[in-house]
Every structure is written in C-alpha cells, then in structure tokens.
Design a protein around this motif. Structure first.
Motif, mmCIF file in Angstrom:
data_model
loop_
_atom_site.group_PDB
_atom_site.id
_atom_site.type_symbol
_atom_site.label_atom_id
_atom_site.label_comp_id
_atom_site.label_asym_id
_atom_site.label_seq_id
_atom_site.Cartn_x
_atom_site.Cartn_y
_atom_site.Cartn_z
ATOM 1 N N ARG A 31 1.891 8.983 7.725
ATOM 2 C CA ARG A 31 1.536 7.627 8.891
ATOM 3 C C ARG A 31 1.868 6.332 7.913
ATOM 4 O O ARG A 31 2.407 5.445 8.239
ATOM 5 N N VAL A 32 1.600 6.772 6.502
ATOM 6 C CA VAL A 32 1.715 5.362 5.691
ATOM 7 C C VAL A 32 3.415 5.041 5.635
ATOM 8 O O VAL A 32 3.761 3.849 5.746
ATOM 9 N N ALA A 33 4.121 6.107 5.463
ATOM 10 C CA ALA A 33 5.632 5.798 5.426
ATOM 11 C C ALA A 33 5.938 5.300 6.960
ATOM 12 O O ALA A 33 6.955 4.297 6.828
ATOM 13 N N ASP A 34 5.629 5.651 7.830
ATOM 14 C CA ASP A 34 6.017 5.215 9.226
ATOM 15 C C ASP A 34 5.657 3.628 9.167
ATOM 16 O O ASP A 34 6.308 2.988 10.047
ATOM 17 N N PHE A 35 4.406 3.451 9.011
ATOM 18 C CA PHE A 35 3.932 1.932 9.080
ATOM 19 C C PHE A 35 4.714 1.104 8.274
ATOM 20 O O PHE A 35 5.015 0.080 8.554
ATOM 21 N N GLU A 36 5.351 1.564 6.892
ATOM 22 C CA GLU A 36 6.014 0.707 6.094
ATOM 23 C C GLU A 36 7.261 0.348 6.805
ATOM 24 O O GLU A 36 7.801 -0.684 6.761
ATOM 25 N N GLN A 37 8.056 1.497 7.446
ATOM 26 C CA GLN A 37 9.067 1.228 8.068
ATOM 27 C C GLN A 37 9.110 0.360 9.213
ATOM 28 O O GLN A 37 9.837 -0.632 9.346
ATOM 29 N N ALA A 38 8.081 0.637 9.979
ATOM 30 C CA ALA A 38 7.872 -0.329 11.245
ATOM 31 C C ALA A 38 7.564 -1.718 10.731
ATOM 32 O O ALA A 38 8.098 -2.680 11.365
ATOM 33 N N PHE A 39 6.679 -1.934 9.841
ATOM 34 C CA PHE A 39 6.525 -3.325 9.369
ATOM 35 C C PHE A 39 7.565 -4.061 8.835
ATOM 36 O O PHE A 39 7.930 -5.263 8.947
ATOM 37 N N ALA A 40 8.381 -3.359 7.930
ATOM 38 C CA ALA A 40 9.614 -3.932 7.329
ATOM 39 C C ALA A 40 10.377 -4.285 8.312
ATOM 40 O O ALA A 40 10.986 -5.318 8.467
ATOM 41 N N GLU A 41 10.850 -3.535 9.414
ATOM 42 C CA GLU A 41 11.639 -3.783 10.728
ATOM 43 C C GLU A 41 11.000 -4.935 11.607
ATOM 44 O O GLU A 41 11.950 -6.059 11.412
ATOM 45 N N TYR A 42 9.891 -5.121 11.524
ATOM 46 C CA TYR A 42 9.284 -6.140 12.430
ATOM 47 C C TYR A 42 9.493 -7.431 11.347
ATOM 48 O O TYR A 42 9.666 -8.472 12.343
ATOM 49 N N ASN A 43 9.312 -7.401 10.322
ATOM 50 C CA ASN A 43 9.422 -8.726 9.513
ATOM 51 C C ASN A 43 10.913 -8.903 8.965
ATOM 52 O O ASN A 43 11.099 -9.883 8.308
ATOM 53 N N GLY A 44 11.870 -8.273 9.255
ATOM 54 C CA GLY A 44 13.311 -8.627 8.892
ATOM 55 C C GLY A 44 13.614 -8.214 7.497
ATOM 56 O O GLY A 44 14.181 -8.933 7.003
ATOM 57 N N VAL A 45 12.944 -7.343 7.101
ATOM 58 C CA VAL A 45 13.170 -6.961 5.250
ATOM 59 C C VAL A 45 13.411 -5.748 4.994
ATOM 60 O O VAL A 45 13.340 -4.888 6.201
ATOM 61 N N GLU A 46 13.987 -5.475 4.080
ATOM 62 C CA GLU A 46 14.464 -3.978 3.571
ATOM 63 C C GLU A 46 13.264 -2.988 3.281
ATOM 64 O O GLU A 46 13.468 -1.843 3.577
ATOM 65 N N HIS A 47 12.109 -3.752 2.750
ATOM 66 C CA HIS A 47 11.313 -2.814 2.204
ATOM 67 C C HIS A 47 9.967 -3.145 2.429
ATOM 68 O O HIS A 47 9.493 -4.471 2.492
ATOM 69 N N ALA A 48 9.086 -2.478 2.809
ATOM 70 C CA ALA A 48 7.472 -2.681 2.792
ATOM 71 C C ALA A 48 6.737 -1.541 2.228
ATOM 72 O O ALA A 48 7.036 -0.516 2.122
ATOM 73 N N VAL A 49 5.766 -2.226 1.275
ATOM 74 C CA VAL A 49 5.024 -1.184 0.472
ATOM 75 C C VAL A 49 3.514 -1.490 0.756
ATOM 76 O O VAL A 49 3.002 -2.435 0.572
ATOM 77 N N ALA A 50 2.871 -0.448 1.270
ATOM 78 C CA ALA A 50 1.471 -0.246 1.813
ATOM 79 C C ALA A 50 0.579 -0.173 0.724
ATOM 80 O O ALA A 50 0.677 0.692 -0.145
ATOM 81 N N VAL A 51 -0.538 -1.207 0.685
ATOM 82 C CA VAL A 51 -1.646 -0.760 -0.379
ATOM 83 C C VAL A 51 -3.015 -1.165 0.436
ATOM 84 O O VAL A 51 -3.082 -0.962 1.433
ATOM 85 N N ASN A 52 -4.069 -1.166 -0.474
ATOM 86 C CA ASN A 52 -5.301 -1.000 0.391
ATOM 87 C C ASN A 52 -5.880 -2.209 0.625
ATOM 88 O O ASN A 52 -7.270 -2.510 1.028
ATOM 89 N N SER A 53 -5.306 -3.512 0.216
ATOM 90 C CA SER A 53 -5.918 -4.683 0.614
ATOM 91 C C SER A 53 -4.732 -5.733 0.366
ATOM 92 O O SER A 53 -3.890 -5.672 -0.224
ATOM 93 N N GLY A 54 -5.265 -7.014 0.928
ATOM 94 C CA GLY A 54 -4.176 -8.106 0.467
ATOM 95 C C GLY A 54 -4.089 -8.551 -0.744
ATOM 96 O O GLY A 54 -3.181 -8.744 -1.112
ATOM 97 N N THR A 55 -5.401 -8.416 -1.272
ATOM 98 C CA THR A 55 -5.452 -8.744 -2.867
ATOM 99 C C THR A 55 -4.434 -7.861 -3.656
ATOM 100 O O THR A 55 -4.030 -8.378 -4.597
ATOM 101 N N ALA A 56 -4.375 -6.555 -3.426
ATOM 102 C CA ALA A 56 -3.629 -5.573 -3.891
ATOM 103 C C ALA A 56 -2.398 -6.065 -3.806
ATOM 104 O O ALA A 56 -1.314 -5.767 -4.774
#
Length: 360
Positions: A31-56
């Motif tokens: 689910r994390v991998a799927d979310f990263e891919q979807a968020f990267a596509e939404y924002n028009g970037v190559e990569h997205a890395v999910a973490v546990n907070s905005g501070t992180a």
C-alpha cells in the motif's frame, strides 16, 4: 460549532483500512509503494518517498541532500516550527528571511540578501496553500548554485504557473489530520532525483537499503500500510476537496472584501491557491476571535509567534527583527474554509463578521 478544520473521512477510508487489517500486513508494504507511485504521478515527479510525518519529510529531504553541520539553510520565520527545527535536526543552521505581507510567503529579495558563504540551501514555505514566488526563488537557487527544498506541507495540489509545488526542487508534504488530505499522520518527500530518493528511503529505514545491512545513519521514519490505505483514498478526492475549498474561499472573500478592518487573502496571478487556511488580517484579531467563538464559529491563529521569537530560538541567539512576520503574527486569523461547510455556515461567518465590524 463551526469547526475551523475538519478531516474528511467516510466509509471508503474505513473500508480501505479494514482491508489492510484483514490482510495481516500492516507495516510498510505494498500500500505504501502504491501510494508513493500515485502521489508522484499526481505531482508530476519521478519519485515520492512516504514517511511518518511532514517533519520527517523535511528532515529526510535535508539529510538526503547532504545538509549538515556548518551549513546554513535560508527559510521563513512565519511557519510552523517544524520548518526550522528540521534544519536543526541535521546540525545545520536556519537563517530567516522575512515575508511578503500579501501572501505571507518568504520574500525572494530578502532571501537573496541572506545568502552567505555557508548557505547550502533555500527552503521556501508554501504557506496556507499559496505557492511562494517560485520563478524568482528558482532563479536564485540556480544562479547561486544552491539546493532548493520546498516546504509544501500545507499545499497539496497548489500550482505556480501550472506546475505543482513540490516539483520545482525537492518537496516535503504533511498528511496531518487537518491538512487538505490526510493519512492520520504521515508525510511524503517528492523529487526528480533518483539519488535523493534512494538516500531518503535508506534514511527512513535505519540507513538500510538491504535488510540488516546498514550503510549510513538512519531513523525509523516509515509509513504504515494503514496510513497509506487512507492516503490512496484521500488522494482520489483531493481535487474535489480543492475545488470546494476554493469555492468557499471565493464566497468568503466576496462577502468580506468591503468589511472595515478586514483584509482578505491575496491570490497572486498564475498561482493555484488551495486554501489550506483562509487567513484574514485585522488589527482587532483577538476581539474578532472571541466574538466569533461566541457565535459558534471556530478560528485559528497561524501563527501567534514567529519562529525566531520562540523561546528556544531566542536561547539559540536569534535576535534579528522580522517586522513583517512580527506584524502578521499580531493580525492573522484563520476562518473555516474546509469542504464540509454548508452555504448557511459561510453566510453565518460573513454576517457575524459584519456584525462585529459594526460594533465599534
């Protein structure tokens, strides 16, 4: 009570979480991998890395770029304290440049004046959902060979010149419950750099790219599949939420633009403001907040003390005056703008402020 913020969750999020719980895989997984891919596509970037907070996300972004002791990072003093704290976490030093009075975002000209021999990065904040002046900021970064890290924690889907924030440099987003989309807690780093993404993935997992092989100092910053499942549902709703926020903001501005002692938010040409907050200015801020509370209307102050005036930063020796930020901190008041507002709620907010303005 009309709340100033309210998470938008329904049966779709509940079912998504239930599916994860039934699967038995609740830590970082598919689910994390799927979310990263979807968020990267939404924002028009190559990569997205999910973490546990905005501070992180901010912390990992800085570390992934090699920022550390002896470096300086220029950023805004008018933001949530995590913006500057993330710099301190790396051993680097935050340097503050004052803001534009209209947008509350960092002033590029003042930012440029703060660049010194130890400056390694500039980190604008897209405050309240309004993009910073990215043409000027990106030009500064390119001309001075500085890293560009965007604090987009309040600006999911916001655009500058048709391009989404978080895609100009390395972006950091928050999914705290009051944000425009949530995962309950969580954050995301966005980048077009494969190297930065790989380092960020190691940083979030104790410095490891391979299990039990630790190549660098890292942390436990992982997102769970439970949070990612919520995020996948929320991301599908984000554009609809954004339109609702923009429509609510338009109605508030139309109703309040001629009210004495109220300054409504500015939207700069070419910017897509997503209205994480609808923040007005008034010299009678505390009086207005108390009046609206009596009328059953929640408000927020974002932020009552600029970062450089916080006790901890005073102890660190920050003495520079930031007059625009300091004035804003005495005048800003956030009104409800979230998608769950009904037309009668907006009318009640407008009429209550008009009543308050007339009671002088």
């Amino acid at each position: 009570m009309i709340l100033v913020a309210k998470p938008q969750l329904d049966e779709a999020e509940i079912e998504a979480v239930s599916d994860v719980l039934r699967s038995g895989m609740i830590a970082q997984g598919q689910r994390v991998a799927d979310f990263e891919q979807a968020f990267a596509e939404y924002n028009g970037v190559e990569h997205a890395v999910a973490v546990n907070s905005g501070t992180a996300a901010l912390h990992a972004a800085l570390l992934a770029h090699g920022i550390g002791k002896g470096d300086e990072v220029i950023t805004s003093p008018f933001s949530f304290i995590a913006t500057a704290n993330a710099v301190l976490f790396t051993g680097a030093t935050p340097v503050f440049a004052d803001i534009e009075p209209e947008t509350f975002n960092i002033d590029p000209d003042l930012m440029a004046e703060k660049i010194g021999p130890r400056t390694k990065a500039i980190m604008p904040v897209h405050l309240y959902g309004h993009p910073a002046e990215m043409d000027a900021i990106r030009e500064i970064a390119e001309d001075r060979h500085l890293l560009l890290i965007e604090d987009a924690c309040q600006s999911h889907g916001a655009t500058f010149g048709g391009k989404k924030v978080g895609s100009f440099g390395t972006g950091a987003f928050s999914f705290y419950p009051t944000k425009n989309m949530t995962t309950s807690e969580g954050g995301m780093l966005t980048t077009n750099s494969k190297d930065v993404a790989e380092k960020a993935r190691m940083i979030r997992a104790h410095g490891s790219a391979q299990r039990y092989l630790h190549e660098m100092l890292g942390y436990n910053l992982r997102m769970t599949d439970i949070c990612a499942a919520i995020g996948l549902v929320q991301l599908q709703k984000l554009d609809r939420y954004t339109v609702q926020r923009q429509q609510n903001a338009e109605s508030l501005t139309k109703g309040l633009q001629d009210v004495e002692n109220i300054t409504c938010p500015t939207v700069r040409n070419g910017c897509g403001h997503v209205f994480h907050q609808y923040t007005v200015r008034t010299t009678r801020r505390d009086d207005l907040a108390a009046y609206l509370n009596d009328k059953g209307i929640g408000t927020g102050i974002h932020y009552p003390i600029p970062i450089h005036r916080q006790p901890y930063y005073q102890d660190l020796g920050y003495t520079d005056s930031m007059p625009i930020s300091e004035k804003a901190s005495r005048e800003v008041l956030s009104l409800p703008v979230h998608p769950q507002l009904a037309e009668e709620d907006i009318n009640h907010i407008i009429s209550s402020i008009k009543e308050w303005s007339g009671k002088r």
